[in-house]
Design an enzyme around this catalytic site. Structure first.
Site, PDB file in Angstrom:
ATOM      1  CD  GLU A 312      -1.270  -0.725 -10.245  1.00 28.86           C
ATOM      2  OE1 GLU A 312      -1.639   0.260 -10.881  1.00 28.86           O
ATOM      3  OE2 GLU A 312      -2.045  -1.651  -9.933  1.00 28.86           O
TER       4      GLU A 312
HETATM    5  C1  TNX Z   1      -3.446  -0.924 -13.557  1.00 32.15           C
HETATM    6  S1  TNX Z   1      -2.022  -2.800 -15.242  1.00 32.15           S
HETATM    7  C2  TNX Z   1      -3.359  -2.155 -12.929  1.00 32.15           C
HETATM    8  C3  TNX Z   1      -4.597  -2.856 -12.555  1.00 32.15           C
HETATM    9  C4  TNX Z   1      -5.816  -2.041 -12.859  1.00 32.15           C
HETATM   10  C5  TNX Z   1      -5.651  -1.387 -14.209  1.00 32.15           C
HETATM   11  C6  TNX Z   1      -6.857  -0.650 -14.677  1.00 32.15           C
HETATM   12  C7  TNX Z   1      -1.534  -3.248 -13.879  1.00 32.15           C
HETATM   13  C8  TNX Z   1      -0.376  -4.072 -13.884  1.00 32.15           C
HETATM   14  N1  TNX Z   1      -2.195  -2.854 -12.807  1.00 32.15           N
HETATM   15  O1  TNX Z   1      -4.548  -3.202 -11.185  1.00 32.15           O
HETATM   16  O2  TNX Z   1      -6.916  -2.881 -12.861  1.00 32.15           O
HETATM   17  O3  TNX Z   1      -4.577  -0.501 -14.156  1.00 32.15           O
HETATM   18  O4  TNX Z   1      -6.699  -0.176 -15.972  1.00 32.15           O
END
Ligand code: TNX
Length: 494
Positions: A312
């Site tokens: 992300e």
């Molecule tokens: C996505 S999974 C994220 C996290 C959040 C999560 C909550 C991922 C690689 N990144 O930053 O905590 O969703 O479900």
């Protein structure tokens, strides 16, 4: 057990292709993960008050001592550990026929014999032995018994070598004691990796001596982290530390102004948004920082992997992102570790598939030669709500009841990604909404054991129908260990 006599005459193996009239899960005891091969045999064994635990090899002795400690608490028996065959015998043969973690376990009226090539294999087998004993064996105080186990012959080994759980200690901090308890419970289900998500926008939770402002009050000293690593290793669990980069870095950007492109320190953050922070890809100080962090964390970590996140990074330009990851790869190489990251990462040995809407990233990782850890959020994320009335958790990947978390297979979940591309599975627990051990356990139990079974058991040995009845028998075990768990209406709790 109505068909014991019949069952005793047949060897039932998940590896057998014929349509056998029974299977390890329908005929056997309520084991999770279900073993690769199990045969119910004649008679039973009862642990007597003068029983001993025998172990000949020095290598197996710590596992025998740990088993003795556990059994003494609930039986009140002395259970001395002796260096000769005894009523319960643990044997480390040095043979590799069943791999590093495989074991055989035979229970006859004469005793229990648990054998493996390694102490690790014996430890995995001890988890099976615990589950063969009555649930009261999990009690921390003496119980009446009797401690009887039905005759059984088990030959077992894992499907995947990586069977992980992830704990996010950044969104909410959890103490060393809380993490130990999480490890202990997971190890009962043959989990062998603890992925610690140590840093995020909301906090940096591990002391870095060369950058002392990173970690705040709620964080692990290097000694604390070593203690977690040591405790995990005693249970043959490898710690994979994650330092999330180049996004999810607000805590670092708040602690050190120089890490920001504009040289201005960010404000500390307590919300739950993602994707707004980025390290400054064009500044050399970024790589000095990364090198220092990786050097210190690598030195504290005996396991092979260092996870640099990579997820992300919505505030990092895609070209910059690749530049950053290429430098990060060099740094991790220099410090003798293997780079691991989430599916977005563009280099490294292992990528973790998480977003069900982005199967392309998993395929791209395989195409560049990485292996995958499968954590599809709509099945494996322990922070998803069970139902829309679940008190904690998120629902961006959907509601995940126990059956949703169990009914999938790593080798079919992403089209074009098969068994040999997969290193294993992992159940992540993100903690935006979770602040206590009770909340963690409520989300993890009963889903965590299912993910552990998916990683361990042969696909042909497991089914939802068999699983839900086996799982039901674990409720009393959790109660005996004071585990908070979700009494899903899908499970016939007994
Ligand atoms: C996505 S999974 C994220 C996290 C959040 C999560 C909550 C991922 C690689 N990144 O930053 O905590 O969703 O479900």
């Amino acid at each position: 057990m109505p068909h014991r006599r019949l069952a005793a005459l047949m060897t039932v193996s998940a590896l057998a292709t014929s349509c056998a009239p029974s299977s390890p899960e329908s005929d056997g005891p309520a084991l999770v993960p279900v073993p690769a091969s199990l045969r119910v045999t004649e008679g039973s064994f009862t642990l007597a008050s003068d029983a001993r635990i025998g172990v000949r090899s020095a290598e197996g002795a710590p596992v025998a001592e740990e088993l003795a400690r556990m059994l003494r608490r609930s039986t009140g028996y002395a259970l001395p550990v002796v260096r000769e065959p005894a009523e319960i015998t643990l044997e480390v043969s040095g043979g590799q026929e069943l791999g590093r973690e495989g074991y055989t376990l035979d229970v006859t009226p004469g005793g229990v014999r648990l054998a493996a090539g390694t102490a690790e294999g014996v430890f995995r087998g001890v988890q099976t032995l615990r589950q063969l004993l009555p649930a009261a064996i999990e009690n921390p105080a003496p119980q009446p018994g009797p401690w009887t186990i039905g005759g059984v012959s088990i030959e077992d080994r894992p499907r995947f070598s990586y069977r992980g759980v992830m704990l996010d200690v950044a969104r909410h901090f959890f103490t060393v004691e809380q993490v130990k308890r999480y490890i202990d419970l997971a190890a009962s289900y043959k989990v062998n990796v603890l992925h610690l998500h140590l840093t995020d926008d909301q906090g940096w939770r591990i002391e870095i001596k060369s950058w002392p402002e990173l970690a705040g009050d709620d964080s692990y000293s290097q000694e604390d982290y070593r203690e977690i690593v040591r405790y995990a290793a005693e249970r043959f669990v490898t710690v994979v530390p994650e330092i999330d980069t180049p996004g999810h870095t607000n805590a670092a950007l708040a602690a050190y102004a120089e890490l920001n492109c504009d040289g201005v320190a960010r404000e500390p953050y307590e919300g739950t948004e993602v994707g707004f922070s980025s390290l400054c890809v064009d500044k050399e100080v970024t790589y000095r920082f990364l090198d220092d962090v990786v050097r210190e964390v690598a030195a504290l970590t005996p396991g092979p992997y260092l996870n640099l996140g990579g997820d992300e990074a919505h505030s990092t330009d895609p070209e910059d992102y690749e530049k950053f990851v290429a430098r990060a790869q060099q740094i991790v190489d220099t410090h003798g570790k293997r780079l691991m990251g989430w599916a977005e990462i563009t280099s490294g040995s292992v990528a973790q598939h998480w977003n069900p809407r982005e199967p392309d990233r998993a395929r791209a990782a395989v195409a560049r030669g990485a292996r995958l850890v499968m954590s599809p959020a709509d099945h494996a994320y322990l922070d998803m709500k069970y139902t829309d009335s679940t008190e904690y958790g998120l629902d961006w990947a959907g509601l995940v009841e126990v059956s949703d978390s169990y009914e999938w297979d790593p080798a079919t979940v992403v089209e074009g990604v098969g068994e040999r591309d997969i290193l294993g599975v992992e159940a992540p627990l993100w903690t935006e909404t979770l602040a206590t051990s009770g909340a963690l356990e409520f989300m993890a139990y009963p889903r965590l054991p299912g993910i552990a079974e998916i990683g361990w058991s042969p696909a042909a040995a497991r089914s939802w129908e068999g699983y839900r009845t086996r799982l039901a028998a674990h409720g009393p075990r959790w109660s005996a260990r004071s585990v908070t768990f979700y009494r899903s209406p899908e499970i016939p709790w007994n």
